[in-house]
Design a protein around this motif. Structure first.
Motif, short mmCIF file in Angstrom:
data_model
loop_
_atom_site.label_atom_id
_atom_site.label_comp_id
_atom_site.label_asym_id
_atom_site.label_seq_id
_atom_site.Cartn_x
_atom_site.Cartn_y
_atom_site.Cartn_z
N VAL A 112 0.82 -1.20 0.00
CA VAL A 112 0.00 0.00 0.00
C VAL A 112 0.85 1.25 0.00
N GLY A 113 1.90 1.28 0.77
CA GLY A 113 2.71 2.48 0.86
C GLY A 113 3.83 2.54 -0.15
N GLY A 114 4.16 1.40 -0.75
CA GLY A 114 5.28 1.39 -1.68
C GLY A 114 4.85 1.63 -3.09
N HIS A 115 5.71 1.23 -4.05
CA HIS A 115 5.45 1.49 -5.46
C HIS A 115 5.33 0.19 -6.24
N GLU A 132 -8.11 4.97 -13.37
CA GLU A 132 -8.29 4.20 -12.13
C GLU A 132 -9.43 4.86 -11.35
N PRO A 133 -10.69 4.64 -11.78
CA PRO A 133 -11.80 5.40 -11.20
C PRO A 133 -12.03 5.13 -9.72
N VAL A 134 -11.70 3.93 -9.26
CA VAL A 134 -11.82 3.58 -7.84
C VAL A 134 -10.43 3.23 -7.34
N ALA A 135 -9.99 3.92 -6.29
CA ALA A 135 -8.63 3.70 -5.78
C ALA A 135 -8.44 2.25 -5.39
N GLY A 136 -7.40 1.64 -5.92
CA GLY A 136 -7.08 0.27 -5.58
C GLY A 136 -7.85 -0.75 -6.39
N ALA A 137 -8.71 -0.32 -7.29
CA ALA A 137 -9.51 -1.26 -8.08
C ALA A 137 -8.94 -1.39 -9.49
N THR A 138 -9.80 -1.68 -10.45
CA THR A 138 -9.37 -1.94 -11.81
C THR A 138 -8.73 -0.72 -12.45
N ARG A 139 -7.63 -0.94 -13.16
CA ARG A 139 -6.98 0.11 -13.94
C ARG A 139 -7.25 -0.16 -15.42
N ILE A 194 -0.30 5.53 -21.78
CA ILE A 194 0.82 6.23 -21.14
C ILE A 194 0.71 6.11 -19.62
N GLN A 195 -0.48 6.33 -19.09
CA GLN A 195 -0.66 6.24 -17.63
C GLN A 195 -0.52 4.81 -17.14
N GLY A 196 -0.78 3.84 -18.02
CA GLY A 196 -0.62 2.44 -17.62
C GLY A 196 0.82 2.04 -17.37
N THR A 197 1.79 2.85 -17.78
CA THR A 197 3.20 2.54 -17.54
C THR A 197 3.66 3.01 -16.17
N MET A 198 2.75 3.58 -15.38
CA MET A 198 3.13 4.13 -14.07
C MET A 198 2.70 3.20 -12.94
N PRO A 199 3.49 3.16 -11.87
CA PRO A 199 3.04 2.42 -10.69
C PRO A 199 1.90 3.16 -10.02
N SER A 200 1.05 2.43 -9.33
CA SER A 200 -0.08 3.05 -8.65
C SER A 200 -0.42 2.25 -7.41
N THR A 201 -0.52 2.93 -6.28
CA THR A 201 -0.93 2.32 -5.03
C THR A 201 -1.98 3.22 -4.39
N LEU A 202 -2.55 2.75 -3.29
CA LEU A 202 -3.55 3.56 -2.60
C LEU A 202 -2.95 4.86 -2.09
N HIS A 240 -0.08 6.32 -3.38
CA HIS A 240 0.49 7.08 -4.49
C HIS A 240 -0.24 6.71 -5.78
N PRO A 241 -1.45 7.23 -6.02
CA PRO A 241 -2.18 6.91 -7.25
C PRO A 241 -1.50 7.48 -8.48
N SER A 242 -1.69 6.80 -9.60
CA SER A 242 -0.97 7.17 -10.82
C SER A 242 -1.47 8.48 -11.42
N HIS A 243 -2.70 8.89 -11.10
CA HIS A 243 -3.22 10.10 -11.75
C HIS A 243 -2.49 11.37 -11.31
N VAL A 244 -1.82 11.33 -10.16
CA VAL A 244 -1.12 12.53 -9.68
C VAL A 244 0.08 12.85 -10.56
N PRO A 245 1.06 11.93 -10.73
CA PRO A 245 2.19 12.28 -11.63
C PRO A 245 1.75 12.40 -13.09
#
Length: 517
Positions: free
Chosen positions: A66-69, A145-152, A308-316, A318-323
């Motif tokens: 959860v906290g990592g990448h 990633e409309p729901v955090a931690g769910a389907t991307r 493009i966004q699919g190449t980014m890591p995403s966790t609860l 650190h969601p990918s939509h921020v970077p």
């Protein structure tokens, strides 16, 4: 029991990646790169209690997942596909890819839209279109990633299938998305190959004794170079290529408008809207539709933003939509600094004498003698570099689809020789289309009208369907209004272009590509 339930609940919150296609229910083995063994962190003091061991295990899981990448794929086979093979992207990569896919040779045609619409309406339409497409781009970034931690949703077609269903997604989105990838790659071959021929003429000069290659031979040279460059394995690996593409696009856009403005207005320039017959309302209407279409088609890249966004890591945490949004904001600020000067400066310099192919053709037509060969040569070289490198990001979704068929059928990664073969085959198909159907440029407005909803309409409908805002709220009203307006503009452009083809006719010449001017 309570501790095991906690672990089960947390495992459901892991970040997942959406599959590109429906998968058969068969057991698969995860590739080594995706196997993670989560063992509880050893305690620094003796922990004899089973409850304390369970708490320590949950704590280690939270710290790592959860906290990592670290992102875990819903289907391990996604780790073998070019789009989702690498998840080490960041805001810089997002900016490089967004800038590369968002600006290109379409920007060079913007002054012709001003010639059809005039100063006031052209600037208003350009500003409204820029804001509109930036808003729909933000919608897609959040819908990844409309729901955090769910389907991307790492592919545009998967998001469309989720919203519209399999049948309607194929009817509404498959052709536009395919055109925006494969069609742009074909156009890049025509522009890049034609620019190679022009560069050879500039470098060789009028007294050159060497036999110049034909347009088809230059297309072949361009495709060979593009296929060699396409051997980079995945979308993350071409971040440097996208940086080169972005730098080349910004450089040649700046050089072209700067040289045009520095040389001053051409003789007999006029800023009245161009119509072949001043009293012909039909011709005036077609000119307006053509100008609107040029402005709408200058904005591109929505069909690859989810990839493009699919190449980014995403966790609860650190969601990918921020970077991703940080990179998009930087990219489109630079795009605005290129589009407005080239549109306004180009129309100021050439007015209604701007050629149909845009400001680059005007530069050669009016300044081939008074501008230095070095300036013309460098500008043309930058166009070639941009076409070669932009080809890679638009071809990557096609490579992903081609490899997905093999991966999901054979349940193993695509071997290197087959991956290279797929990419060479795609280049050969693009070359064949560019040579065999040179009149497709006359259908660009028609296909552009068909693909316009991918940029301006579908993201609004997708937001309403997935986010489900309350009926009657501002968000609900705005998205429905923009979606319907986008579909209406698309329909008008399709009808208008068909009308124009009937009125003016179309020259159909197979296997006779004209020189790019």
């Amino acid at each position: 029991m309570s501790s095991s339930r906690e672990v089960m609940v947390l495992s459901d919150s892991e970040v997942q990646s959406a599959p590109p296609t429906p998968r058969p229910p068969q057991p698969v083995s995860a590739p080594p790169s995706q196997i993670h063994i989560h063992s509880p962190s050893p305690a620094r003091s003796p922990l004899a209690s089973p409850v304390r061991k369970a708490v320590a295990g949950v704590k280690g899981y939270l710290e790592e997942e959860v906290g990592g990448h670290v992102t875990r794929l819903a289907d391990p086979r996604d780790a073998w596909l070019p789009v989702t093979e690498s998840r080490s992207g960041n805001a810089y990569y997002a900016a490089f890819h967004s800038l590369s896919s968002g600006i290109g040779f379409q920007a060079l045609v913007l002054p012709t839209a001003f010639a059809s619409l005039g100063w006031t309406w052209a600037i208003i339409c350009l500003t409204l279109a820029f804001g509109w497409q930036l808003y729909t781009l933000w919608l897609l970034v959040r819908l990844h990633e409309p729901v955090a931690g769910a389907t991307r949703y790492s592919r545009y077609m998967h998001l469309a299938t989720t919203v519209f269903g399999d049948r309607w997604a194929n009817i509404l989105a498959l052709l536009p998305v395919t055109y925006l990838s494969a069609g742009i790659c074909t156009a890049l071959i025509i522009v890049g190959g034609g620019s190679m021929k022009m560069l050879f003429g500039i470098a060789c000069g009028g007294s050159c004794l060497a036999r110049p290659l034909t347009a088809v031979e230059w297309y072949l040279v361009f495709v060979c170079a593009a296929v060699v460059l396409s051997q980079l394995p995945n979308l993350n690996s071409i971040a440097g290529v996208s940086l080169v593409a972005a730098a080349a696009a910004v450089a040649y856009c700046t050089m072209i408008w700067a040289v045009s403005v520095a040389r001053g207005r051409v003789a007999g320039v006029s800023y009245d809207p161009v119509h072949k017959a001043p009293d012909d309302d039909v011709d005036a209407a077609l000119g307006v539709l053509n100008g609107l279409g040029i402005i709408a088609f200058a904005f591109r890249g929505h069909n690859v933003v989810l990839e493009i966004q699919g190449t980014m890591p995403s966790t609860l945490k650190h969601p990918s939509h921020v970077p991703m949004w940080k990179g998009v904001k930087v990219a489109y600020a630079i795009i605005a600094l290129c589009l407005y000067p080239i549109a306004i400066g180009g129309f100021w310099a050439y007015g209604n004498q701007i050629p149909p192919n845009g400001i680059l053709s005007a530069l050669y037509k009016f300044h081939s003698r008074d501008a230095s060969r070095l300036v013309l040569g460098v500008t043309t070289l930058l166009v070639i570099i941009n076409c070669l490198t932009t080809y890679q990001i638009y071809a990557m979704p096609v490579y992903d689809n081609m490899e997905a068929g093999y991966v999901h059928k054979k349940n193993r990664p695509c071997p290197w020789w087959m991956r290279s073969g797929f990419r060479a085959f795609f280049g050969a198909v693009n070359l064949l289309v560019a040579v065999a159907l040179p009149f497709l440029s006359e259908l660009a407005g028609l296909f552009g009208g068909i693909s316009l909803p991918v940029t301006l309409a579908y993201p609004c409908f997708m937001w309403v369907a997935i986010k489900k805002p309350r009926k009657g709220t501002a968000t609900w009203n705005v998205n429905w209004a923009l979606g319907i307006l986008g579909m209406s503009i698309s329909l008008v452009l399709i009808v208008g272009n068909l009308w124009g083809l009937v009125e003016k006719g179309m020259r159909v010449k197979f296997f006779k590509p004209a020189d790019f001017q």
